[in-house]
Design an enzyme around this catalytic site. Sequence first.
Site, short mmCIF file in Angstrom:
data_model
loop_
_atom_site.label_atom_id
_atom_site.label_comp_id
_atom_site.label_asym_id
_atom_site.label_seq_id
_atom_site.Cartn_x
_atom_site.Cartn_y
_atom_site.Cartn_z
N LYS A 1 0.85 -1.19 0.00
CA LYS A 1 0.00 0.00 0.00
C LYS A 1 0.89 1.24 0.00
CE LYS A 1 -4.73 -0.24 1.42
NZ LYS A 1 -5.74 0.35 2.30
N ARG B 1 -26.37 -3.92 4.85
CA ARG B 1 -26.14 -5.29 4.43
C ARG B 1 -26.69 -6.30 5.44
NH1 ARG B 1 -20.01 -5.38 2.19
NH2 ARG B 1 -21.00 -6.69 0.61
N GLU C 1 -20.33 -7.51 7.90
CA GLU C 1 -21.35 -6.82 8.68
C GLU C 1 -22.45 -7.76 9.17
OE1 GLU C 1 -19.19 -3.96 6.16
OE2 GLU C 1 -20.26 -5.82 5.70
#
Length: 629
Positions: free
Chosen positions: A275, A386, A358
């Site tokens: 990253k 969700r 979630e």
Amino acid sequence: MQIQDHQNLKQCDLKSLKNLAQEIRSFILESVHKQGGHVASNLGMVEITLGIAQVFDLDQDAVIFDTSHQSYTYKLLTRRSEDLPTIRTLGGLSGFTDPVESTYDKYYAGHAGTGLSLAYGEAMARKLKGVPGRVLVVVGDGALTNGISYEGLNNIGASGLPIVIILNDNEHSISKNVGAMAAYLAKLRSSGTYKSMKNFVTSTLRKAGAKNIEEALEKAKLALKEAFQLDTFFEKLGIVYLGPFDGNDLESVLIALEIAQSFDKPTVVHFLTRKGAGYEPAEKSPVAFHSAAPFNIRTGEMKPETSRTFTKAFGDFMAEIGKDTDVVALTAAMTDGTGLSQFAERYPDRFIDVGIAEEHVVLTASAMSSHGLKPVVAVYSTFLQRSYDQLLHDIALPKKHVVFALDRAGLVPSDGPTHQGLWDIAYALHVPNSRIYTPFDEESLVRSLREALECDVPCFVRYPKAVLTQVELENHGSFVYAGFGQDVTLVAYGPMVIQAADALNHLKNYGIMGEVFGLWQVRPLPDGLWEHLQGKRSIYVVEEGIKDYGAAAFLRSLGLEVYSLGVADPFVPAGTREQLLQLCHLDAEGIAKRITRRELLRRPLKQAKTGFSPSEPSVVPSLVRKRPS
């Protein structure tokens, strides 16, 4: 910088591509440093995206991104380079893939875990319709903590279709990845045996080049298989496993993708990337640069957040209330974003980050509440959508006491329609017996959280990504009040209390003497409010949610005749919070204009009361906000 067409890359040699990679990194940094953006993930994806564009045919093949915040280079290569500096701004490029923006963006992708299922559906549709071309899907390792990803893999493997899965493994999503898969990949990265095997794979494939690929691949696979059995998981599903490869080494990327292209079956290419690759500040602080605030390109320094926000106030409250040993904090890959870092540091045994899952976090909290614990699930409003089934089946039905702290509720700057938190009141109202809190300042936030923890029903506490402002209106205990008269009555929730109170001054200039009741809870109705609202002729509900289906719907269910001043089109683009409030006519002036227009239509001027005319401003003095001592 401008790249006219990705097809230009077909003639580029390796040296030219490497030079272009560095130019792209510089251009991304230059384009986003003023407004901020998803810096670290995009810098890590440059070589892989260049490889995709050179090896595959972007005009025929479908490229799908899972959680497409890492698609900046892809946007550059698909004729959007001139517009990249507008990314994440009102009227500019989306920070995610957007089918309206470009035909190269096949699907919206703002939530993790959708890519593999979309890729399966795309490939099946192409097969049925006889559409040529391959399907590629770029998946981050963080998405492998999401259950939908495994459902997609299961069908992809069984299909036998030539879907190329590009696994971008960079150790991070929004927070550091957690769970068994993350631990497995981390162990792999840190292994000395792996490093020597990786070097062997890379050198073997480079020597082979495009010739004798099958033989070279077999040697490489056997060596890795003996060391780690890496391909077992994917190949048991019917998916060829290739890798891992250095995703920031362009030569390795090109060779790996050429091999993947040679297979006529599902294939996963595992790339390890860094990253922030090529930009030291982002490499050192990948979490901070995941969704970076404006920053100095030379130093990487970000302007510190000096204003107190709802998120910071929530984090401080949780760190303090954590002294209660029954309080457990849970999140879904949002430790820093939801402000739980202090709690995690102080009470690590009672902090749970489940990763991007979630539905799983709601089920976990439900079970924990069965043992007398007080679970607080902190998650962004857009992501709790969700878990609708779990909220009904596993929270409402068994009447579990779980507190849902919904950050980024209402209008959310920068991230566009996939991240707007405009649905939470509407779906929370479907959870029977639940309490819904909408605090408008720190005092009401703390009060909401304390009440939510002390009761015994499901509770939702929703608040925006915004700076805290002290609300100084007449305090009536369960609500605040201000007013000039009773021509119109505004019922405002959360931060809309401030906008509604300011709107009274605008209404006054049109001769409309209004009043506002400012609430910090939607359900149950605050004590005493019903008596105040009985018999009112023009009640307007000002809420930062979808029009007609949120708080206004709840008041109608109680028998009140109200008009909703919510958001008419919930798919709101990116922009600053101030711009979005104005765009949705939820700033003070917009609220006043919407009310005035409707009142004029309801009461023709010839029947209007004296002074009710836009041309005759009232002489009533400006509203003075004062909190009683």
